[in-house]
Scaffold this motif. Structure first.
Motif, short mmCIF file in Angstrom:
data_model
loop_
_atom_site.label_atom_id
_atom_site.label_comp_id
_atom_site.label_asym_id
_atom_site.label_seq_id
_atom_site.Cartn_x
_atom_site.Cartn_y
_atom_site.Cartn_z
N LEU A 12 22.33 -1.34 35.91
CA LEU A 12 21.88 -2.69 36.29
C LEU A 12 22.97 -3.42 37.07
O LEU A 12 22.67 -4.13 38.05
CB LEU A 12 21.50 -3.48 35.04
CG LEU A 12 20.22 -3.03 34.33
CD1 LEU A 12 20.04 -3.80 33.02
CD2 LEU A 12 19.00 -3.23 35.23
N ALA A 13 24.21 -3.26 36.67
CA ALA A 13 25.31 -3.88 37.41
C ALA A 13 25.41 -3.27 38.82
O ALA A 13 25.68 -3.97 39.80
CB ALA A 13 26.63 -3.69 36.66
N ALA A 14 25.19 -1.96 38.91
CA ALA A 14 25.22 -1.30 40.22
C ALA A 14 24.09 -1.81 41.12
O ALA A 14 24.28 -1.96 42.34
CB ALA A 14 25.09 0.22 40.05
N LEU A 15 22.94 -2.11 40.54
CA LEU A 15 21.83 -2.66 41.33
C LEU A 15 22.16 -4.04 41.87
O LEU A 15 21.75 -4.40 42.98
CB LEU A 15 20.57 -2.71 40.47
CG LEU A 15 19.88 -1.37 40.24
CD1 LEU A 15 18.81 -1.50 39.17
CD2 LEU A 15 19.27 -0.84 41.53
N GLU A 16 22.91 -4.82 41.11
CA GLU A 16 23.35 -6.12 41.62
C GLU A 16 24.26 -5.94 42.83
O GLU A 16 24.16 -6.67 43.82
CB GLU A 16 24.06 -6.91 40.52
CG GLU A 16 23.14 -7.49 39.47
CD GLU A 16 22.15 -8.48 40.07
OE1 GLU A 16 22.57 -9.36 40.85
OE2 GLU A 16 20.94 -8.35 39.77
N ARG A 17 25.17 -4.95 42.77
CA ARG A 17 26.04 -4.69 43.92
C ARG A 17 25.24 -4.16 45.10
O ARG A 17 25.55 -4.47 46.26
CB ARG A 17 27.13 -3.68 43.51
CG ARG A 17 28.13 -4.23 42.49
CD ARG A 17 29.34 -3.33 42.32
NE ARG A 17 29.01 -2.06 41.68
CZ ARG A 17 28.94 -1.88 40.37
NH1 ARG A 17 29.15 -2.90 39.53
NH2 ARG A 17 28.67 -0.69 39.86
N GLY A 51 19.95 0.89 50.97
CA GLY A 51 21.28 0.33 50.72
C GLY A 51 22.10 1.31 49.91
O GLY A 51 21.77 2.50 49.82
N TYR A 52 23.16 0.83 49.29
CA TYR A 52 24.05 1.72 48.55
C TYR A 52 24.76 0.94 47.46
O TYR A 52 24.77 -0.29 47.44
CB TYR A 52 25.06 2.39 49.48
CG TYR A 52 25.92 1.42 50.28
CD1 TYR A 52 27.15 0.97 49.80
CD2 TYR A 52 25.48 0.93 51.51
CE1 TYR A 52 27.93 0.08 50.52
CE2 TYR A 52 26.25 0.04 52.25
CZ TYR A 52 27.47 -0.39 51.75
OH TYR A 52 28.22 -1.27 52.47
N THR A 53 25.36 1.68 46.54
CA THR A 53 26.11 1.07 45.46
C THR A 53 27.08 2.11 44.89
O THR A 53 27.22 3.20 45.45
CB THR A 53 25.18 0.53 44.36
OG1 THR A 53 25.94 -0.24 43.42
CG2 THR A 53 24.45 1.64 43.63
N ASP A 54 27.73 1.79 43.79
CA ASP A 54 28.60 2.77 43.13
C ASP A 54 28.45 2.61 41.63
O ASP A 54 28.16 1.52 41.12
CB ASP A 54 30.06 2.58 43.55
CG ASP A 54 30.64 1.27 43.03
OD1 ASP A 54 31.31 1.29 41.99
OD2 ASP A 54 30.38 0.22 43.66
N ILE A 55 28.64 3.72 40.94
CA ILE A 55 28.62 3.74 39.48
C ILE A 55 29.86 4.51 39.04
O ILE A 55 30.03 5.68 39.42
CB ILE A 55 27.34 4.41 38.94
CG1 ILE A 55 26.09 3.63 39.39
CG2 ILE A 55 27.39 4.48 37.40
CD1 ILE A 55 24.78 4.28 39.01
N ARG A 56 30.74 3.85 38.30
CA ARG A 56 32.00 4.46 37.87
C ARG A 56 32.78 5.02 39.06
O ARG A 56 33.40 6.08 38.97
CB ARG A 56 31.75 5.56 36.84
CG ARG A 56 31.07 5.10 35.57
CD ARG A 56 30.93 6.23 34.59
NE ARG A 56 30.14 5.84 33.43
CZ ARG A 56 29.80 6.67 32.43
NH1 ARG A 56 30.23 7.92 32.45
NH2 ARG A 56 29.07 6.24 31.42
N GLY A 57 32.74 4.32 40.17
CA GLY A 57 33.52 4.70 41.33
C GLY A 57 32.88 5.75 42.21
O GLY A 57 33.45 6.11 43.26
N THR A 58 31.72 6.26 41.84
CA THR A 58 31.02 7.27 42.63
C THR A 58 29.90 6.62 43.41
O THR A 58 29.16 5.78 42.89
CB THR A 58 30.44 8.36 41.71
OG1 THR A 58 31.51 9.00 41.01
CG2 THR A 58 29.67 9.40 42.52
#
Length: 456
Positions: free
Chosen positions: A230-235, A335-342
């Motif tokens: 969910l935090a990654a979706l915000e980014r 779009g794009y995002t990251d999860i744990r730096g990936t």
């Protein structure tokens, strides 16, 4: 390192079958070792699919193609045409329809997981060899294959020349109004599809609320992982380009599941599906997003340019940026995002996407007009991702660079790539046999063909 000999067409030839077989294993392990360690079962499935026939092997081994390109002569490359935005895995089954940001249903290249910057001829070579492999399954003669590959290449050149006379390359699209035959039929079929039908396949409605169906490939997330996504979706929302949407979406999450990559090219890649509140409160308008981990693109393994490498934050950023450059009017959800730096790429799972199917195209007369349109789509792909794009990696007009490089050698260029198509397709047939032998014998570290050996 394996010593190689170059044929007149620039096709890498093995000096020894055992050495070539080992090279195939080494290249696959180098490219996929981390993903293989993370999900050996997914790669066992990938390799079984690749073992089906030479075309399936070719589709799943882009890394081997580029290992060969690194040791092969490219007569059609200079300072500019070696730094063009390319698809990276342009084979015959990577074309289809999508709905662009303006609401048009467009026929175009799809699947941008391998997109990068490199030699423009690499895309053309990869497509031409893939078409030769596919044509053997249809029992076309070498002469027919040569003629059809030439049709594709001439169409590509014609469209590149047309772009050199116009400033409208970013507005060009293959739509229902300027296509024919199987391509036109595919566009018309796509227009009959509905968002509700896609939702009915993936979700259920309980107590007036829609959620993802509980299926074997879906998994529910623990609270900590769900919070991370969910935090990654915000980014992700911050990576959407500033453009007027056709219809606004609130991006309110209704459901979220873990899934995974299931295609030949997506094995082992972690992924999530997200169900969003749609364009209004009607359940039929909900939107499904895919959040998939980006992978290292095959061309990047042989392109040693720090400026290109450092341009991207991560592979999710690279995938989304590449698609925007190559597709022009991309979906509003890309779009794009990251999860744990990936890095992860985010895109809509759209009902308005259909792949071009070749099975029912059995005669050269049916295929010839399709190849003309594939050539035009490929030219658009190469020519929109240049100085007119919203990035700085290609600071020149691709069409001008291509035409200057080829000059008056059009027929020589076409003949050379036709010869490559024949030679590399034969190479891929033999590589397929060597791969199957290695897989059956358990010579791929960590992936046994029986599934009984632990990853080590």
């Amino acid at each position: 390192m394996l010593l190689v000999a170059l044929s007149p067409a620039g096709v890498t030839q093995p000096t020894d079958a055992d050495e070539r077989g080992q090279l195939i294993v080494d290249v696959l392990v180098e490219a996929f070792s981390e993903l293989m360690a993370a999900d050996a079962d997914a790669f066992r499935t990938k390799f079984r699919k690749m073992a089906a026939d030479p075309f399936a092997f070719y589709r799943g081994s882009a890394c081997l193609f580029y290992a060969d390109m690194a040791t092969s002569e490219d007569r059609w490359s200079d300072e500019r045409t070696s730094r063009v935005w390319i698809h990276g895995d342009l084979h015959a089954e990577n074309f289809g329809t999508y709905m662009d940001a303006t609401g048009r249903i467009v026929f175009d290249v799809n699947d941008f997981d391998e997109a990068y910057l490199g030699h423009v001829s690499w895309d053309l070579r990869r497509f031409a060899a893939s078409f030769a492999l596919m044509s053997w399954r249809k029992a076309f003669s070498d002469d027919v294959i040569a003629e059809l590959v030439a049709v594709y290449l001439h169409a590509w050149l014609d469209q590149v020349e047309a772009f050199s006379r116009s400033d409208a390359d970013r507005d060009f699209a293959l739509t229902v109004h300027n296509t024919e035959g199987a391509v036109n039929e595919l566009i018309r079929e796509t227009a009959t599809r509905t968002r509700l039908a896609l939702l009915d396949r993936m979700t259920v409605v309980e107590r007036y609320e829609r959620r993802f169906a509980d299926r074997a490939r879906n998994r529910r997330l623990e609270d900590a992982e769900r919070d991370e996504v969910l935090a990654a979706l915000e980014r992700y929302k911050g990576t959407l380009p500033p453009r007027p949407w056709r219809r606004e979406v609130a991006y309110d999450v209704k459901d979220l599941i873990g899934t995974g990559g299931f295609g030949i090219g997506s094995a082992g890649l972690p992924a999530y599906n997200v169900l969003l509140e749609g364009y209004d409160e009607a359940l039929e308008n909900d939107v499904v997003l895919s959040v998939k981990q980006g992978n290292v693109p095959a061309p990047s393994r042989i392109v040693n340019d720090p400026e290109i490498h450092e341009y991207f934050d991560h592979e999710g950023h690279r995938t989304a940026t590449s698609q925007r450059a190559l597709q022009s009017h991309t979906s509003q959800f890309l779009g794009y995002t990251d999860i744990r730096g990936t890095g992860f790429v985010v895109a809509e799972l759209s009902p308005y996407e259909l792949d071009l199917e070749w099975e029912d195209l059995t005669e050269p007369d049916e295929i010839r007009p399709v190849l003309v349109q594939l050539g035009r789509a490929t030219a658009k792909l190469h020519c929109v991702g240049d100085a007119d794009s919203d990035h700085t990696l290609v600071p020149f007009q691709t069409e001008e660079a291509v035409l200057a490089m080829i000059g008056g050698r059009r027929e020589e260029f076409v003949a050379d790539l036709v010869e490559f198509a024949h030679g590399y397709a034969r190479r891929a047939q033999e590589d397929h046999r060597l791969f199957v032998d290695a897989f059956r014998a358990g010579r791929i570290p960590g992936i046994s063909s029986s599934g009984s050996e632990p990853l080590g």
